[in-house]
Write a protein that holds these residues in place. Structure first.
Motif, short mmCIF file in Angstrom:
data_model
loop_
_atom_site.label_atom_id
_atom_site.label_comp_id
_atom_site.label_asym_id
_atom_site.label_seq_id
_atom_site.Cartn_x
_atom_site.Cartn_y
_atom_site.Cartn_z
N LYS A 157 0.83 -1.20 0.00
CA LYS A 157 0.00 0.00 0.00
C LYS A 157 0.87 1.26 0.00
CE LYS A 157 -3.69 0.02 2.50
NZ LYS A 157 -4.98 0.17 1.83
N ARG A 158 1.90 1.28 0.84
CA ARG A 158 2.79 2.44 0.88
C ARG A 158 3.49 2.65 -0.47
NH1 ARG A 158 3.55 0.93 6.50
NH2 ARG A 158 2.84 2.69 7.75
N ALA A 159 3.96 1.56 -1.06
CA ALA A 159 4.64 1.66 -2.36
C ALA A 159 3.67 2.16 -3.44
CB ALA A 159 5.22 0.31 -2.75
N ARG A 160 2.45 1.66 -3.44
CA ARG A 160 1.45 2.09 -4.42
C ARG A 160 1.10 3.58 -4.22
NH1 ARG A 160 -3.83 2.66 -3.99
NH2 ARG A 160 -4.02 1.37 -2.13
N LEU A 161 0.89 3.96 -2.97
CA LEU A 161 0.55 5.36 -2.68
C LEU A 161 1.70 6.30 -3.03
CD1 LEU A 161 -1.49 4.96 0.61
CD2 LEU A 161 -2.35 5.52 -1.68
N LEU A 162 2.93 5.85 -2.82
CA LEU A 162 4.08 6.65 -3.22
C LEU A 162 4.06 6.85 -4.74
CD1 LEU A 162 6.80 8.05 -2.68
CD2 LEU A 162 7.87 5.82 -2.98
N TYR A 163 3.85 5.79 -5.47
CA TYR A 163 3.79 5.88 -6.93
C TYR A 163 2.65 6.81 -7.36
CZ TYR A 163 3.10 4.67 -11.80
OH TYR A 163 2.94 4.75 -13.15
N GLU A 164 1.46 6.60 -6.78
CA GLU A 164 0.30 7.39 -7.17
C GLU A 164 0.46 8.86 -6.75
OE1 GLU A 164 -2.94 5.19 -5.46
OE2 GLU A 164 -2.96 3.76 -7.13
N SER A 165 1.24 9.13 -5.72
CA SER A 165 1.51 10.50 -5.31
C SER A 165 2.44 11.19 -6.31
CB SER A 165 2.16 10.53 -3.92
OG SER A 165 1.29 10.05 -2.94
N ARG A 166 3.28 10.43 -6.96
CA ARG A 166 4.25 11.00 -7.91
C ARG A 166 3.67 11.15 -9.31
NH1 ARG A 166 9.57 10.93 -6.36
NH2 ARG A 166 10.27 10.75 -8.51
N LYS A 167 2.71 10.35 -9.68
CA LYS A 167 2.17 10.32 -11.05
C LYS A 167 0.73 10.83 -11.05
CE LYS A 167 5.90 8.26 -12.39
NZ LYS A 167 6.91 8.99 -13.10
N ARG A 168 0.57 12.14 -11.00
CA ARG A 168 -0.75 12.74 -10.84
C ARG A 168 -1.36 13.26 -12.13
NH1 ARG A 168 -3.10 10.57 -7.27
NH2 ARG A 168 -4.71 12.09 -7.69
N GLY A 169 -0.56 13.69 -13.07
CA GLY A 169 -1.12 14.28 -14.27
C GLY A 169 -1.07 15.80 -14.26
N MET A 170 -0.74 16.39 -13.13
CA MET A 170 -0.52 17.84 -13.08
C MET A 170 0.66 18.11 -12.17
SD MET A 170 -3.73 19.24 -10.81
CE MET A 170 -2.93 20.61 -10.03
N LEU A 171 1.58 18.93 -12.63
CA LEU A 171 2.85 19.13 -11.95
C LEU A 171 2.69 19.60 -10.50
CD1 LEU A 171 5.92 19.17 -12.11
CD2 LEU A 171 5.77 21.49 -13.02
N GLU A 172 1.74 20.50 -10.26
CA GLU A 172 1.55 21.02 -8.91
C GLU A 172 1.30 19.90 -7.91
OE1 GLU A 172 0.39 24.24 -11.79
OE2 GLU A 172 0.12 22.09 -11.64
N ASN A 173 0.41 18.98 -8.25
CA ASN A 173 0.13 17.87 -7.34
C ASN A 173 1.24 16.84 -7.32
OD1 ASN A 173 -2.19 18.90 -6.28
ND2 ASN A 173 -3.56 17.43 -7.23
N CYS A 174 1.92 16.65 -8.44
CA CYS A 174 3.07 15.73 -8.45
C CYS A 174 4.09 16.17 -7.41
CB CYS A 174 3.71 15.68 -9.82
SG CYS A 174 2.75 14.84 -11.08
N ILE A 175 4.40 17.46 -7.40
CA ILE A 175 5.39 17.98 -6.45
C ILE A 175 4.85 17.94 -5.03
CG2 ILE A 175 6.66 20.05 -5.76
CD1 ILE A 175 6.87 20.71 -8.79
N LEU A 176 3.66 18.50 -4.82
CA LEU A 176 3.09 18.58 -3.48
C LEU A 176 2.91 17.19 -2.86
CD1 LEU A 176 1.78 20.26 -1.18
CD2 LEU A 176 -0.39 19.98 -2.40
N LEU A 177 2.26 16.29 -3.58
CA LEU A 177 1.94 14.98 -3.01
C LEU A 177 3.17 14.08 -2.90
CD1 LEU A 177 -1.53 14.32 -4.67
CD2 LEU A 177 -1.06 15.13 -2.35
N SER A 178 4.11 14.17 -3.84
CA SER A 178 5.30 13.31 -3.73
C SER A 178 6.17 13.73 -2.54
CB SER A 178 6.11 13.32 -5.03
OG SER A 178 6.67 14.59 -5.27
N LEU A 179 6.30 15.03 -2.31
CA LEU A 179 7.05 15.49 -1.14
C LEU A 179 6.32 15.16 0.16
CD1 LEU A 179 8.29 18.88 -2.60
CD2 LEU A 179 9.72 16.93 -1.97
N PHE A 180 5.01 15.30 0.15
CA PHE A 180 4.20 14.94 1.32
C PHE A 180 4.34 13.44 1.60
CE2 PHE A 180 0.19 13.32 3.09
CZ PHE A 180 0.10 14.09 4.24
N ALA A 181 4.28 12.63 0.56
CA ALA A 181 4.40 11.17 0.72
C ALA A 181 5.77 10.81 1.28
CB ALA A 181 4.16 10.47 -0.61
#
Length: 154
Positions: free
Chosen positions: A54-78
């Motif tokens: 689950k952690r690995a999947r959520l890390l991947y899904e946090s990095r691959k969002r489709g919009m740069l703003e969320n890619c950065i925000l969520l990947s750093l948060f993750a």
């Protein structure tokens, strides 16, 4: 011309039969006539998924969002939070990033540009809102490198 009418008629007849999912963003001035909305499969919780998976999947899904703003925000948060989240928090984070059909909504909620709907206003959303405030004024211009995954935990 007949094919276009047939497609329009098919869309009008089938659209009510397609189950709509979760929260949708709204814009009062947008007619929506130029938008073709592709229905997404409904989000489903994965109760039997191992925590490491689950952690690995959520890390991947946090990095691959489709919009740069969320890619950065969520990947750093993750990177900063996934390892110490409880199973319940991971499930709430999973729902938060995967149920809404519009990534801009997640961004607006995290930055408090729009109020968060009650179903997503959880402790995890509070953590994300606090993270988005960037009180330490860190430079957040790109996603973290993945080398940290292979480092010993601190």
């Amino acid at each position: 011309m007949a094919a276009a009418r047939l497609c329009s008629l098919r869309r009008q007849l089938l659209w009510p039969l397609i189950p709509q999912r979760g929260y949708r963003g709204d814009s009062p001035t947008d007619s929506g006539k130029d938008v073709l909305e592709i229905p997404l499969p409904p989000w489903q919780e994965r109760p039997d998924e191992p925590l490491d998976t689950k952690r690995a999947r959520l890390l991947y899904e946090s990095r691959k969002r489709g919009m740069l703003e969320n890619c950065i925000l969520l990947s750093l948060f993750a990177k900063e939070n996934l390892a110490r989240m409880s199973e319940e928090q991971l499930n709430r984070y999973d729902r938060l990033i995967n149920e809404p059909s519009n990534d801009w909504d997640i961004y607006y909620w995290a930055t408090e540009a729009k109020p968060t709907p009650a179903e997503f206003d959880t402790d995890v959303m509070a953590m994300l809102r606090e993270f988005a405030k960037n009180r330490n004024r860190e430079q957040r211009l790109r996603q973290p490198d993945l080398e940290y995954l292979f480092e010993a935990p601190r």
